[in-house]
Design a protein around this motif. Structure first.
Motif, short mmCIF file in Angstrom:
data_model
loop_
_atom_site.label_atom_id
_atom_site.label_comp_id
_atom_site.label_asym_id
_atom_site.label_seq_id
_atom_site.Cartn_x
_atom_site.Cartn_y
_atom_site.Cartn_z
N GLU A 31 0.83 -1.21 0.00
CA GLU A 31 0.00 0.00 0.00
C GLU A 31 0.86 1.26 0.00
N ASN A 32 1.95 1.24 0.75
CA ASN A 32 2.86 2.40 0.74
C ASN A 32 3.51 2.60 -0.63
N GLU A 33 3.89 1.49 -1.27
CA GLU A 33 4.48 1.59 -2.60
C GLU A 33 3.47 2.13 -3.61
N MET A 34 2.22 1.72 -3.48
CA MET A 34 1.18 2.23 -4.39
C MET A 34 0.94 3.71 -4.16
N LYS A 35 1.01 4.15 -2.91
CA LYS A 35 0.86 5.59 -2.64
C LYS A 35 1.99 6.39 -3.28
N ASP A 36 3.21 5.86 -3.21
CA ASP A 36 4.34 6.54 -3.85
C ASP A 36 4.17 6.59 -5.38
N LEU A 37 3.66 5.50 -5.95
CA LEU A 37 3.42 5.49 -7.39
C LEU A 37 2.36 6.52 -7.78
N MET A 38 1.30 6.62 -7.00
CA MET A 38 0.27 7.61 -7.31
C MET A 38 0.81 9.03 -7.19
N LYS A 39 1.67 9.24 -6.20
CA LYS A 39 2.27 10.57 -6.05
C LYS A 39 3.15 10.92 -7.24
N ASN A 40 3.97 9.97 -7.67
CA ASN A 40 4.82 10.21 -8.84
C ASN A 40 3.99 10.40 -10.11
N PHE A 41 2.91 9.64 -10.21
CA PHE A 41 2.05 9.78 -11.38
C PHE A 41 1.43 11.17 -11.46
N ARG A 42 0.99 11.70 -10.32
CA ARG A 42 0.42 13.05 -10.32
C ARG A 42 1.47 14.09 -10.70
N GLU A 43 2.69 13.92 -10.21
CA GLU A 43 3.74 14.88 -10.54
C GLU A 43 4.06 14.88 -12.03
N PHE A 44 4.21 13.69 -12.62
CA PHE A 44 4.51 13.63 -14.05
C PHE A 44 3.31 14.07 -14.89
N LYS A 45 2.12 13.82 -14.40
CA LYS A 45 0.94 14.28 -15.13
C LYS A 45 0.85 15.82 -15.13
N ALA A 46 1.16 16.43 -13.97
CA ALA A 46 1.18 17.89 -13.92
C ALA A 46 2.27 18.45 -14.82
N LEU A 47 3.43 17.75 -14.87
CA LEU A 47 4.50 18.19 -15.75
C LEU A 47 4.08 18.10 -17.22
N LYS A 48 3.36 17.05 -17.57
CA LYS A 48 2.89 16.89 -18.95
C LYS A 48 1.90 18.00 -19.33
N HIS A 49 0.96 18.31 -18.42
CA HIS A 49 0.00 19.38 -18.69
C HIS A 49 0.73 20.73 -18.84
N LYS A 50 1.76 20.93 -18.03
CA LYS A 50 2.52 22.17 -18.13
C LYS A 50 3.22 22.28 -19.48
N GLN A 51 3.79 21.19 -19.93
CA GLN A 51 4.46 21.19 -21.23
C GLN A 51 3.46 21.42 -22.37
N GLN A 52 2.29 20.82 -22.25
CA GLN A 52 1.27 21.01 -23.28
C GLN A 52 0.79 22.46 -23.31
N SER A 53 0.56 23.06 -22.15
CA SER A 53 0.12 24.46 -22.11
C SER A 53 1.20 25.39 -22.66
N THR A 54 2.47 25.06 -22.41
CA THR A 54 3.56 25.88 -22.95
C THR A 54 3.61 25.79 -24.45
N GLU A 55 3.39 24.61 -25.02
CA GLU A 55 3.40 24.45 -26.47
C GLU A 55 2.23 25.20 -27.10
N ILE A 56 1.07 25.20 -26.43
CA ILE A 56 -0.10 25.92 -26.98
C ILE A 56 0.15 27.42 -26.98
N GLU A 57 0.77 27.93 -25.93
CA GLU A 57 1.08 29.38 -25.87
C GLU A 57 2.08 29.77 -26.94
N ASN A 58 3.05 28.90 -27.20
CA ASN A 58 4.06 29.22 -28.22
C ASN A 58 3.47 29.24 -29.62
N GLU A 59 2.44 28.42 -29.84
CA GLU A 59 1.81 28.43 -31.14
C GLU A 59 1.04 29.75 -31.38
#
Length: 216
Positions: A188-216
């Motif tokens: 359960e602790n390992e799954m919590k860490d995976l969910m935390k990492n998943f949220r961080e990379f997902k936020a990073l992906k959304h940030k990269q996508q928003s940056t690409e849209i602004e540049n366009e």
């Protein structure tokens, strides 16, 4: 487009999460079975030995836990078991055997003189040897008593010497349940860490996508 490495990392985290989740479900089923079998064997032992023969009245007033939980350097829980009747340090027994054999060899060799003035030295050597033999016997007795006390820590001894097999099987079921509980907490602790990492990379992906849209 967003960075491909971030997307690959999200895919890896997702796959690892579902693998952990499958293992978690399997261990939960094993824990449920172990607890069910343990209580069933306990009820059978109570039926065969009597209702009052297996209960809190037979608990030792000086009982101590045979299993303790501690956290290691990897931030995971591990079990430390104290097996009744198990001698962890075998080197001490070997050293005692070697010392006792040395005493036996030393006992038969005494100095000899032609003048006959050996009474005092012989008496001293004999007294010294007797004291060492007595000390070695005392050490052996202390170790025997310590081992008997260690064996007495087994909870099965509280209910008699010849306990039914169902009671012994129930003890093994509850022991396996303890191991499964520790594994479940770690998963359960390992799954919590995976969910935390998943949220961080997902936020990073959304940030990269928003940056690409602004540049366009």
């Amino acid at each position: 487009m967003a960075d491909d490495s971030v997307a690959e990392k999200l895919d890896d985290l997702t796959l690892e999460f579902f693998e952990k989740f499958e293992s978690l479900q399997r261990k939960r089923e094993e824990l449920s079975k172990a607890m069910r079998d343990g209580y069933l064997n306990l009820s059978q032992a109570r039926y065969s030995m009597g209702n009052k023969a297996v209960g809190p009245l037979q608990y030792s007033s000086r009982m101590q836990a045979l299993v303790s939980v501690y956290e290691n350097n990897a931030m995971q829980f591990e079990l430390q078991k104290n097996i009744p009747g198990h001698s962890e340090n075998k080197k001490e027994d070997q050293e005692d055997e070697s010392s006792s054999s040395g005493l036996r060899k030393r006992k038969g060799t005494l100095p000899s003189k032609e003048n006959g003035e050996i009474s005092e030295s012989v008496d001293d050597n004999l007294a010294f040897g007797v004291q060492e033999i007595e000390l070695s016997d005392m050490k052996k007795k202390d170790k025997t008593v310590g081992r008997q006390e260690t064996v007495g820590k087994d909870p099965l001894k509280w209910f008699g010497v010849l306990v039914p097999m169902c009671l012994r099987t129930g003890q093994n079921d509850f022991r396996s349940a303890i191991d499964l509980c520790c594994d479940l907490v770690n998963l359960e602790n390992e799954m919590k860490d995976l969910m935390k990492n998943f949220r961080e990379f997902k936020a990073l992906k959304h940030k990269q996508q928003s940056t690409e849209i602004e540049n366009e």
